[in-house]
Write a protein that holds these residues in place. Structure first.
Motif, PDB file in Angstrom:
ATOM      1  N   ARG A 411       0.863  -1.189   0.000  1.00  0.00           N
ATOM      2  CA  ARG A 411       0.000   0.000   0.000  1.00  0.00           C
ATOM      3  C   ARG A 411       0.895   1.233   0.000  1.00  0.00           C
ATOM      4  N   THR A 412       0.534   2.228  -0.805  1.00  0.00           N
ATOM      5  CA  THR A 412       1.296   3.469  -0.855  1.00  0.00           C
ATOM      6  C   THR A 412       0.348   4.620  -0.510  1.00  0.00           C
ATOM      7  N   ASP A 413       0.887   5.844  -0.435  1.00  0.00           N
ATOM      8  CA  ASP A 413       0.035   6.982  -0.060  1.00  0.00           C
ATOM      9  C   ASP A 413      -1.102   7.182  -1.048  1.00  0.00           C
ATOM     10  N   ASP A 414      -0.823   6.895  -2.330  1.00  0.00           N
ATOM     11  CA  ASP A 414      -1.865   7.164  -3.329  1.00  0.00           C
ATOM     12  C   ASP A 414      -2.391   5.896  -3.996  1.00  0.00           C
ATOM     13  N   GLY A 415      -2.328   4.783  -3.346  1.00  0.00           N
ATOM     14  CA  GLY A 415      -2.891   3.557  -3.920  1.00  0.00           C
ATOM     15  C   GLY A 415      -2.076   2.346  -3.530  1.00  0.00           C
ATOM     16  N   ARG A 417       1.263  -0.467  -4.916  1.00  0.00           N
ATOM     17  CA  ARG A 417       2.343  -0.767  -5.850  1.00  0.00           C
ATOM     18  C   ARG A 417       2.452  -2.285  -5.915  1.00  0.00           C
ATOM     19  N   ARG A 450     -13.103   0.752   0.684  1.00  0.00           N
ATOM     20  CA  ARG A 450     -11.729   0.717   1.192  1.00  0.00           C
ATOM     21  C   ARG A 450     -11.029  -0.617   0.912  1.00  0.00           C
ATOM     22  N   ALA A 453      -8.288  -0.938  -4.408  1.00  0.00           N
ATOM     23  CA  ALA A 453      -7.390   0.126  -4.858  1.00  0.00           C
ATOM     24  C   ALA A 453      -7.251  -0.068  -6.354  1.00  0.00           C
TER      25      ALA A 453
END
Ligand code: AMP
Length: 595
Positions: A411-415, A417, A450, A453
């Motif tokens: 999980r990354t800040d904007d979705g 990877r 939630r 993503a």
């Protein structure tokens, strides 16, 4: 392949299969080609489809066979606790489920209403689930070992209007709560014997069925019509109601064919309780869709009886769980080897990690390795599996089914990877779009959103993928507990403890256990002036057991002066677990691998 009784030195070595030597040619012989050629549209086209239009699970499972060559094939072979046997052919099951659908119609129950099922493995449960699906009523199964609180919480949250149960369960678990379940209009009960008094405010299901017509024409069913509501546990709040639709049947049927190697003519035994998702998707729907005979064993786990059942009923495909495997392993393989299982072709297990010893034990005891597979309530069907025709990497959950794309993500800040490097731990994610994917969490669209993503559904499990594409389970990314294969939300247990007047704070964790995977352990801080004592401990255990039922209640309680909390006030369950296991408090990263 190794003969029954043989022992293998290196249990982690790849277990090679020789497909040509198998007495029955397995499904999915060429994994890569099958994946490349697979499409859900083609799988959908293998359904019968409803004469009135659309797709209905009960039509695929029952009626399509009842009017065809399989009409006189046994659909359900029920083995009662007291030795009674009852067999229902597909034609008989079609008639019984139609009666049930007509009962609902006569009571004024409508498509879209929610029916809760609270019963042991009795024929009425199977008839009720499939009959309700015919009438397009949403079915929500409850685990019969639940206590009154989890039952009431789920019926309230699901706004259930019908409950099917036994007279005994109703008296013990529901009657006292009935006044607090305003949505519940009809309670249909199964009486154990003719002298069993009908509880006040309930209907006698047998009498209603006897009076109903055995003919029911299923109305056109849009594939997106809600069908099943499975409650599952999170770490916070009330249980989550994962909603599945009739279109899921495409995946039920297809996944059973490829992951369980099931086909018409098989005698299939799924040991999961129908109160949980495995017991519904594979313990009722999928085998019937394929025209197999479903063995239903009403009794509880008993190794000796299970071996006898597998041999005597000539089970060909057996779907069980690691806790059961571990319990059988405890008794050694000798007892299993006192029987012969010439019919047994395939064994699979699900729900928890199956360690390499478990895979090999199958070979030692039954002459068949145990094939681990992975899925969860939300996915509605098996997603990752060790296949009949493929080599096994013991300890691995296997590879994604055709039609399923799995990945390890961070999980990354904007979705998210996608982690392409093999061997790196991350969260297991699935590309959205398979037919049995849940469609929402009831009354909680935000929580549903939630879970995704972009194109990925995030499973909440931690895993690794090796260079050849096999997936290896690492642990849960959250604090949910898996005990005897049942998912338990710590919040539900903590709430029950807090309802006791002596308890100020409660934190609940899963403590690793060699047999049940994890056992529920509670840490309790008492209110000022109240002293901890063995008597109070027993009282608290009994208090939670009465409310939640034995399957969910803690097995151990530890009294602590206070619970560790984050600055925002959340209980730090990971820290409790680290302390319990004697791990350094700053390092809880190893916890996952110990689950
Ligand atoms: P449930 O929704 O109750 O079926 O539980 C699903 C969870 O059980 C998954 O998210 C995993 O944490 C766990 N689980 C299911 N199958 C396996 C497996 N083969 N190996 C390890 N964990 C599993």
């Amino acid at each position: 392949m190794t003969a029954p009784g043989a022992r293998v030195a290196d249990v982690t070595a790849v277990m090679h299969k020789v497909v040509d030597a198998m007495p029955v040619a397995p499904n999915l012989v060429d994994y890569d080609t099958a994946r490349a050629q697979f499409s859900w549209d083609a799988a959908r086209a293998r359904l019968a489809g409803l004469p009135a239009g659309g797709v209905n699970i009960a039509h695929e499972a029952v009626d399509r066979h009842a009017t065809g060559d399989a009409a006189q094939t046994a659909a359900l072979r029920w083995l009662g606790r007291d030795g009674t046997r009852r067999t229902l052919t597909y034609a008989e099951l079609a008639a019984e489920t139609s009666r049930f659908a007509n009962v609902l119609a006569a009571l004024g129950v409508h498509a879209g209403d929610v029916l809760f099922m609270l019963a042991g493995r009795v024929p009425a449960l199977y008839i009720g689930v499939l009959g309700a699906l015919k009438h397009r009523v949403v079915v929500s199964p409850l685990f019969a070992a639940f206590g009154p609180d989890p039952i009431a919480t789920r019926i309230r949250r699901g706004e259930g209007s019908v409950l099917v149960t036994t007279a005994a369960l109703y008296r013990r678990k529901v009657a006292a709560m009935r006044a607090h379940l305003p949505s519940l209009s009809h309670v249909l009960v199964v009486r154990e014997s003719p002298d069993d008094v009908l509880p006040e405010g309930t209907h006698d299901l047998a009498a209603l069925l006897a009076a109903a017509s055995p003919v029911y024409h299923i109305a056109a069913t849009d594939p997106e019509t809600p069908a099943l509501l499975h409650f599952t546990s999170g770490t916070t709040g009330t249980p989550k109601g994962a909603l599945h639709v009739h279109a899921a049947v495409t995946a039920h049927r297809e996944t059973a064919r490829v992951a369980l190697d099931l086909r018409a003519g098989d005698v299939f035994w799924c040991t999961a309780d129908p109160g949980w998702v495995t017991g519904t998707s594979y313990g009722i729907i999928a085998p019937l869709c394929l025209g197999a005979t479903l063995v239903v064993d009403e009794g509880d786990y008993d190794a000796e009886r299970w071996y006898d059942l597998l041999a005597r009923e000539a089970v060909t495909v057996w779907y069980t769980a690691p806790t059961a495997v571990r319990m059988m392993m405890k008794g050694g393989s000798g007892a299993a080897r006192r029987h012969v299982y010439p019919a047994l072709r395939f064994i699979a297990s699900v729900g928890e990690p199956l360690n390499p010893q478990g895979v090999h034990w199958g070979l030692e005891a039954f002459g068949q390795p145990i094939h681990d597979n992975w899925w969860q309530t939300e996915t509605g069907g098996i997603m990752i599996a060790n296949f009949a025709a493929s080599d096994i990497r013991p300890g691995s959950m296997g590879r994604p089914l055709p039609g399923i794309d799995a990945a390890i993500i961070a999980r990354t800040d904007d979705g998210v990877r996608v982690i392409d490097e093999p061997g790196v731990q991350g969260e297991l994610a699935l590309r959205r779009g398979w037919p049995s994917m849940f469609r929402t969490y009831l009354h909680d669209a935000d929580r549903y959103a939630r879970c995704f993503a972009g194109a990925w559904y995030l499973t909440g499990d931690l895993a690794r993928r090796d260079a050849d594409g096999w997936f290896w389970f690492v642990g849960r990314a959250d604090d949910v507990i898996k005990s005897s294969g049942h998912l338990i939300g710590p919040f539900e247990v903590e709430s029950a403890l807090l309802a006791h007047p002596a308890v100020a704070e409660a934190g609940v964790i899963g403590k690793p256990d060699p047999t049940v995977g994890e056992l529920v352990k509670a840490f309790v801080a008492l209110k000022p002036g109240i002293a901890a004592s063995p008597t109070l401990e027993r009282e608290l255990l009994a208090h939670v057991r009465t409310r939640l039922g034995p399957a969910v209640a803690p097995r151990e309680i530890a009294f602590v002066p206070a619970l560790p909390r984050t600055r925002s006030g959340k209980i730090m369950r990971r820290l409790l677990k680290a302390r319990e296991l004697g791990l350094p408090e700053g390092d809880t990263s190893t916890l996952e691998t110990m689950a």
